[in-house]
Every structure is written in structure tokens, then in C-alpha cells.
Design an enzyme around this catalytic site. Structure first.
Site, PDB file in Angstrom:
ATOM      1  N   ARG A  89      -5.921 -41.511  20.140  1.00 32.95           N
ATOM      2  CA  ARG A  89      -4.942 -42.148  20.355  1.00 32.95           C
ATOM      3  C   ARG A  89      -4.552 -43.188  19.330  1.00 32.95           C
ATOM      4  O   ARG A  89      -5.244 -43.114  18.503  1.00 32.95           O
ATOM      5  CB  ARG A  89      -5.180 -43.116  21.633  1.00 32.95           C
ATOM      6  N   TYR A 132      -8.225 -52.827  23.094  1.00 31.76           N
ATOM      7  CA  TYR A 132      -9.338 -52.977  24.181  1.00 31.76           C
ATOM      8  C   TYR A 132     -10.458 -53.445  23.385  1.00 31.76           C
ATOM      9  O   TYR A 132     -10.906 -52.861  22.254  1.00 31.76           O
ATOM     10  CB  TYR A 132      -9.463 -51.651  24.745  1.00 31.76           C
ATOM     11  N   HIS A 191     -13.525 -55.151  25.787  1.00 32.92           N
ATOM     12  CA  HIS A 191     -14.773 -54.836  26.545  1.00 32.92           C
ATOM     13  C   HIS A 191     -15.865 -55.627  26.124  1.00 32.92           C
ATOM     14  O   HIS A 191     -17.041 -54.783  26.154  1.00 32.92           O
ATOM     15  CB  HIS A 191     -14.801 -53.416  26.802  1.00 32.92           C
ATOM     16  N   ASP A 230     -17.251 -48.618  30.577  1.00 32.75           N
ATOM     17  CA  ASP A 230     -16.822 -49.421  29.346  1.00 32.75           C
ATOM     18  C   ASP A 230     -17.337 -50.796  29.690  1.00 32.75           C
ATOM     19  O   ASP A 230     -17.409 -51.838  28.815  1.00 32.75           O
ATOM     20  CB  ASP A 230     -15.174 -49.456  29.401  1.00 32.75           C
TER      21      ASP A 230
END
Length: 371
Positions: free
Chosen positions: A15, A94, A96, A270
Site C-alpha cells: 500500500r 496507522y 496501534h 494489530d
């Protein structure tokens, strides 16, 4: 603002933080964008497409981190990237953090302003930047689980939908949120026998109203989880506590009661996973077996369909990226309490209470850091 897009380096992660279309929007707003060479090559977003909308292509991640005011990524920075961050930079990706104490401490030490996609909220109480990846992960969990049920993967050799004269597989989904709903939709489409467990009666009513007799809904007590997990061919862990570590709802003993060759797909990995036997895996080596049960615990599951995931992610992140760039991070965060919920680390201070409680680091309210 000068915005940098490094190439993702997590294993099998293809990605990319910004698409050419998103870059064009930023440039129209008067900003500059640096994109690392071949950042989007694997998903047919070549350098020429970025150059065509005005981005500057640079050769290394080091140059991105040395020059950019804001870093836009997809996955949490890896060890080699953390050390390149500085106290003048915004990191938007992201994170997490509840499942990553070393990452948390590294970002605190960097002095950067770290805003996590997964804790940005909306007016409806949702997590708008997590939702599209949850949709993808939910749907992928059934594909991954169906593959893991094949004999060659160590599975029971069960076809999810069965065939005439042979029963369909039992799919048990723990959690009825975005991941669980999308997993259920895919499993029903493959004609499996689907049960969803959740502790919210309201959510179970919504699922029952939406899917009717195609789905079984069960209130998630310890007994109910134990009974349904032991009878399942495929269990999908779809539990989420925003920002915090996931509760371990499936014990080691429950896993030991599952049938040999059954499969557990822990989408919650995650955030630490919802099964005591879960541990993070990669797309290069996605499965392992405990007590005869095949575990699929990939931490970047949407990366399997990286082009779809990138486009879906940019649809929801772009407005926030534009706000941060147009207003500057301080004004953007002050103006938007939902974006402020995404602030996890600010210049050496941890600003997410759930993460602080999980890993034992002092907490500073995000609403106080600008006072």
C-alpha cells in the site's frame, strides 16, 4: 506544507500513503509532495503518475524524512524509520500503539507529533479511518480462512459452502462490528453456516434485521464463546476496543477443545489479538499451528489487496491530510475534536489514555498539550 510519502517497508506491504489523485489535490491547495521512488509501483501507481500531477520523486526514505514536514504512511514506522523522525515532524499513519511498547517509546523519544488513523473519530462515534480497512480485513478473513481450511495448509479439508448432501462449514465470528459484519457477509455469500457473537444486544438486533434467517446471532458470554468455538470449523476474531489492547476472549483451553484442522483467523492481532494462542505473523509466513488448530494472524491483512486498500484508505484520509496541511497541525487539531482524538504522541508525551494504561507510561490529555 512539504509532505513526504515513503515507500512502505513492512514485509509484503505494497500500500502507499497517497495516490496520485490525492497528491494532485494537495498540490492544488498549494502544498509540495515528495514521493519515494517506486512507492506505488507494485499497485500500478508508477513514478510517472506522481510526476504527472506535480510530485517530486526522490531516491531514498532518508531524504523524505530529512526534508518533509509531514510524513504520510500506511503502516506503523519500522525500527529503521523511527530513528529518522524528528521533533519538527507530523506522522500520520496507522500506529496501534497498545500492541507495540517499543514503537511507542521510540516515537516518544523522537519528539514527533504522531496522529494515528485508527483513533480518529467521527460525529457518530465511529472510527472513519479504520473502517475501510476493517471492511477489507473482514472480507479477507473469510478468503484467508477458506484457504487455511485446505489440507495443504494443515486444515480439515472443509469447503465453506459444502456441496449437495454435505453440510456447510460452521463459521463463528466473535465481534459484530465492521470487521464482523463484513466477514459474515462474505461467509454467507459462500453459503457457510454463520454465527456472530457480540456483547451488544443492539448490535445483534441490527445484524438480525439486516441478514434475517441467514445468520445466527448469540450474546457473547463465556459459555456461548466456549460452546460455539469448540464446534466451529472457522473462527474469526473481530473484536476491537478503540486504542486499547484486545481482550483475550478465546483461552488456550478453548483452542485445545477445537477440532483438529479447524482454523482461527485473528483480525484483532494489530491490537494484540483476542486469542491467547495468537501471535503476529506476516504475509510471507502467515500461518502456524497450535494444538492442531491453524492460526492466521497477519498484522497487515489488507495489504494482500493493496490497490483496493490504498484507494479506499485515501478516500477517508485525504480530508484530514488537507486540513493538517492547510491549517497547520495545531489549528487543525484545535478545530476538530475528532482529529484530536487521533493524536497519540505529542513532542515526547503520550496522549492516548488507553495506550498509557496498557503499557504503563504517563498520560497527558491531548486537550491539554496546547495550553
Amino acid at each position: 506544507m512539504l509532505i513526504g510519502v515513503p515507500k512502505e517497508i513492512k514485509i509484503h506491504e505494497h500500500r502507499v500513503g497517497l495516490t496520485p489523485s490525492s497528491v494532485r489535490e494537495l498540490i492544488v491547495h498549494g502544498h509540495q509532495v515528495l514521493v519515494q521512488k517506486n512507492a506505488g509501483f507494485e499497485i500500478d501507481l508508477g513514478d510517472e503518475k506522481y510526476q504527472g500531477v506535480g510530485a517530486e520523486i526522490v531516491g531514498t526514505a532518508a531524504e523524505i524524512y530529512a526534508r518533509a514536514e509531514m510524513i504520510v504512511k500506511v503502516k506503523e514506522p519500522q525500527k529503521s524509520e523511527i530513528v529518522m523522525l524528528n521533533d519538527e515532524q507530523i506522522l500520520f499513519t496507522y500506529l496501534h500503539l497498545a500492541a507495540g511498547p517499543l514503537l511507542t517509546r521510540g516515537l516518544i523519544a523522537s519528539g514527533c507529533i504522531a496522529i494515528a488513523y485508527e483513533t480518529v473519530t467521527d460525529a457518530f462515534g465511529g472510527l472513519p479511518l479504520l473502517a475501510p480497512m476493517s471492511e477489507v480485513a473482514g472480507r479477507m478473513s473469510i478468503q484467508a480462512g477458506a484457504h487455511a481450511l485446505e489440507m495443504i495448509q494443515g486444515g480439515r479439508g472443509v469447503l465453506l459452502g459444502g456441496v449437495p448432501g454435505v453440510p456447510a462449514a460452521n463459521v463463528v465470528i466473535i465481534g459484530g462490528g465492521v470487521v464482523g459484519m463484513n466477514a459474515a457477509r462474505m461467509a454467507m455469500g459462500m453459503e457457510a453456516h454463520v454465527t456472530v457473537l457480540d456483547k451488544s444486544i443492539h448490535r445483534l438486533q441490527e445484524l438480525d434485521f439486516q441478514f434475517g434467517s441467514k445468520i445466527n446471532t448469540v450474546f457473547a458470554t463465556v459459555d456461548a464463546i466456549e460452546q460455539n468455538v469448540s464446534a466451529a470449523d472457522l473462527v474469526v476474531g473481530a473484536v476491537l476496543v478503540p486504542g486499547a489492547a484486545t481482550p483475550r476472549l478465546v483461552s488456550r483451553e478453548m483452542v485445545g477443545e477445537m477440532r483438529r484442522g479447524s482454523v482461527l483467523v485473528d483480525v484483532a492481532i494489530d491490537q494484540g489479538g483476542c486469542t491467547e494462542t495468537s501471535r503476529p505473523t506476516t504475509l510471507a509466513d502467515p500461518v502456524y499451528i497450535v494444538d492442531g488448530v491453524v492460526h492466521y494472524c497477519v498484522t497487515n491483512m489488507p495489504g494482500v489487496v493493496a490497490r483496493t486498500s490504498t484507494l479506499a484508505l485515501n478516500n477517508v484520509t485525504l480530508p484530514f491530510i488537507l486540513s493538517l496541511a492547510d491549517k497547520g497541525y495545531k489549528q487543525a487539531l484545535v478545530d476538530d475534536p475528532h482529529l484530536l482524538d487521533g493524536l497519540n504522541i505529542y513532542r515526547g508525551k503520550l496522549t492516548n489514555e488507553a495506550v498509557a494504561n496498557e503499557i504503563g507510561i504517563s498520560y497527558f490529555p491531548a486537550t491539554d498539550v496546547f495550553k
